[in-house]
Scaffold this active site. Structure first.
Site, PDB file in Angstrom:
ATOM      1  N   ASP A 130     -11.401   2.721   3.926  1.00  0.00           N
ATOM      2  CA  ASP A 130     -11.816   1.316   3.904  1.00  0.00           C
ATOM      3  C   ASP A 130     -13.339   1.187   3.776  1.00  0.00           C
ATOM      4  O   ASP A 130     -13.849   0.116   3.452  1.00  0.00           O
ATOM      5  CB  ASP A 130     -11.422   0.634   5.217  1.00  0.00           C
ATOM      6  CG  ASP A 130     -10.174  -0.226   5.101  1.00  0.00           C
ATOM      7  OD1 ASP A 130      -9.933  -0.758   4.002  1.00  0.00           O
ATOM      8  OD2 ASP A 130      -9.472  -0.371   6.109  1.00  0.00           O
ATOM      9  N   GLN A 187      -5.037  -1.372   9.558  1.00  0.00           N
ATOM     10  CA  GLN A 187      -4.972  -2.729   9.001  1.00  0.00           C
ATOM     11  C   GLN A 187      -5.588  -3.729   9.985  1.00  0.00           C
ATOM     12  O   GLN A 187      -5.278  -3.711  11.179  1.00  0.00           O
ATOM     13  CB  GLN A 187      -3.498  -3.082   8.708  1.00  0.00           C
ATOM     14  CG  GLN A 187      -3.287  -4.407   8.016  1.00  0.00           C
ATOM     15  CD  GLN A 187      -3.818  -4.460   6.591  1.00  0.00           C
ATOM     16  OE1 GLN A 187      -3.864  -3.448   5.889  1.00  0.00           O
ATOM     17  NE2 GLN A 187      -4.223  -5.628   6.161  1.00  0.00           N
ATOM     18  N   LYS A 231       0.841  -1.207   0.000  1.00  0.00           N
ATOM     19  CA  LYS A 231       0.000   0.000   0.000  1.00  0.00           C
ATOM     20  C   LYS A 231       0.873   1.253   0.000  1.00  0.00           C
ATOM     21  O   LYS A 231       0.629   2.193  -0.763  1.00  0.00           O
ATOM     22  CB  LYS A 231      -0.941  -0.009   1.211  1.00  0.00           C
ATOM     23  CG  LYS A 231      -2.072  -1.009   1.083  1.00  0.00           C
ATOM     24  CD  LYS A 231      -2.824  -1.212   2.401  1.00  0.00           C
ATOM     25  CE  LYS A 231      -3.836  -2.336   2.244  1.00  0.00           C
ATOM     26  NZ  LYS A 231      -4.457  -2.760   3.510  1.00  0.00           N
TER      27      LYS A 231
HETATM   28  N1  GUN Z   1      -7.235  -6.853   6.248  1.00  0.00           N
HETATM   29  C1  GUN Z   1      -7.592  -7.630   5.197  1.00  0.00           C
HETATM   30  N2  GUN Z   1      -8.239  -6.898   4.272  1.00  0.00           N
HETATM   31  C2  GUN Z   1      -8.306  -5.646   4.747  1.00  0.00           C
HETATM   32  C3  GUN Z   1      -8.842  -4.443   4.241  1.00  0.00           C
HETATM   33  O1  GUN Z   1      -9.429  -4.367   3.154  1.00  0.00           O
HETATM   34  N3  GUN Z   1      -8.695  -3.358   5.030  1.00  0.00           N
HETATM   35  C4  GUN Z   1      -8.076  -3.410   6.232  1.00  0.00           C
HETATM   36  N4  GUN Z   1      -8.005  -2.291   6.949  1.00  0.00           N
HETATM   37  N5  GUN Z   1      -7.568  -4.495   6.738  1.00  0.00           N
HETATM   38  C5  GUN Z   1      -7.670  -5.616   5.985  1.00  0.00           C
END
Ligand code: GUN
Length: 297
Positions: free
Chosen positions: A122, A99, A55
């Protein structure tokens, strides 16, 4: 036997990133704005570390600012909430992503709902879930948004089509179903307890598989010509490495479907591309500007 079109998520994600990058340039040149994304990682979950690194790298590649906060696994909920509040107030930060999963001593919902909804890239905040469910301008969760973009690209209008979403998570299944309903599909949400799952899937023009069980959906459950979006990322040990497989049995489904996403290289690359798109959208909305066409739901 015919063979389905294999949807190239890697190539599609590259086109999304190029559009994001163009818009970032416009925001800088016309408004002196640089969209910024803050990613918070608590602990050392190996898969999360890989995602967070990807990311950060892609955020910089499209010309945005990246802020990484790596906290010890023992960080208290109070300290994590204090960081979220600090990021909410920071004008250089337009998107905040915490996350998941978080350590057991932290309540994920409390943390997610502490994020300012307009910075919740998100789309997990209850306000954004509510906005999506009522057809208003929400931040839309990245994986369902990427899946919708691929469906629109394949099919054009989705109006009137039968769609089955297999999986009912807050991250994928539920928002995906809301998006498809918004496109005027007839939507069924199925899951691991659904009776006669094979029959339910066989009715669908669109199948979105997001249950997290490897190869759970075989080709003979797929209606001939259907479009299949496989969100599953299941890790199979393969010597000292891991191999990724989806929730759909690709080898049999590809013989029946009209179009299908592979794993890897399907939905996966679209998720981060949509995170970048959401960050641009958040920056525009925060500053009262129109978000770019084609990068929102
Ligand atoms: N962990 C697995 N997928 C995601 C996601 O799309 N966003 C976040 N914040 N954590 C994750």
């Amino acid at each position: 036997m015919t063979s389905a079109k294999i949807i190239d998520g890697k190539a599609f994600a590259a086109t999304i990133r190029a559009r994001v990058s163009d818009h970032v340039t416009r925001l800088r040149e016309e408004h002196d704005l640089t969209p910024g994304l803050a990613v918070v990682l608590v602990g050392e979950d190996p898969a999360s570390q890989v995602y967070v690194r990807m990311k950060g790298k892609q955020t910089l590649e499209v010309g945005m600012a990246s802020f990484e906060h790596r906290l010890d696994a023992s960080t208290s909920q109070e300290d994590l909430l204090a960081l979220v509040h600090q990021l909410n107030a920071d004008p250089k930060v337009h998107g905040i992503l915490v996350q998941l999963p978080l350590p057991d001593h932290v309540d994920s919902n409390t943390v997610i709902n502490a994020i300012a909804p307009e910075k919740d890239v998100d789309g997990f905040h209850i306000s954004n879930a509510g906005l999506l469910a009522t057809g208003q301008n929400a931040m839309v969760p990245c994986t369902p948004l990427g899946s919708l973009m691929m469906l629109r690209d394949q099919l054009g209008s989705l109006s009137g089509l039968d769609a089955v979403v297999v999986g009912r998570s807050n991250i994928v299944g539920k928002p995906m179903a809301q998006l498809l309903l918004g496109e005027s599909c007839t939507v069924t949400i199925a899951h691991s307890r659904t009776k006669n799952l094979a029959e339910v899937v066989r009715r669908a023009d669109i199948v979105v598989a997001a249950v997290g069980r490897r190869k759970m959906i075989p080709g003979d459950w797929i209606k001939p010509g259907a479009t299949v979006i496989d969100v599953g990322i299941n890790r199979i040990p393969n010597g000292d490495k891991t191999r990724l497989v989806g929730d759909v049995d690709f080898d049999s489904a590809v013989q029946v479907a009209g179009a299908i996403t592979p794993v890897p290289g399907g939905v996966g690359p679209m998720t981060i591309a949509c995170l970048l798109a959401n960050t641009v959208t958040a920056c525009c909305r925060i500053h009262g500007l129109r978000p770019p066409e084609g990068l929102t739901a």
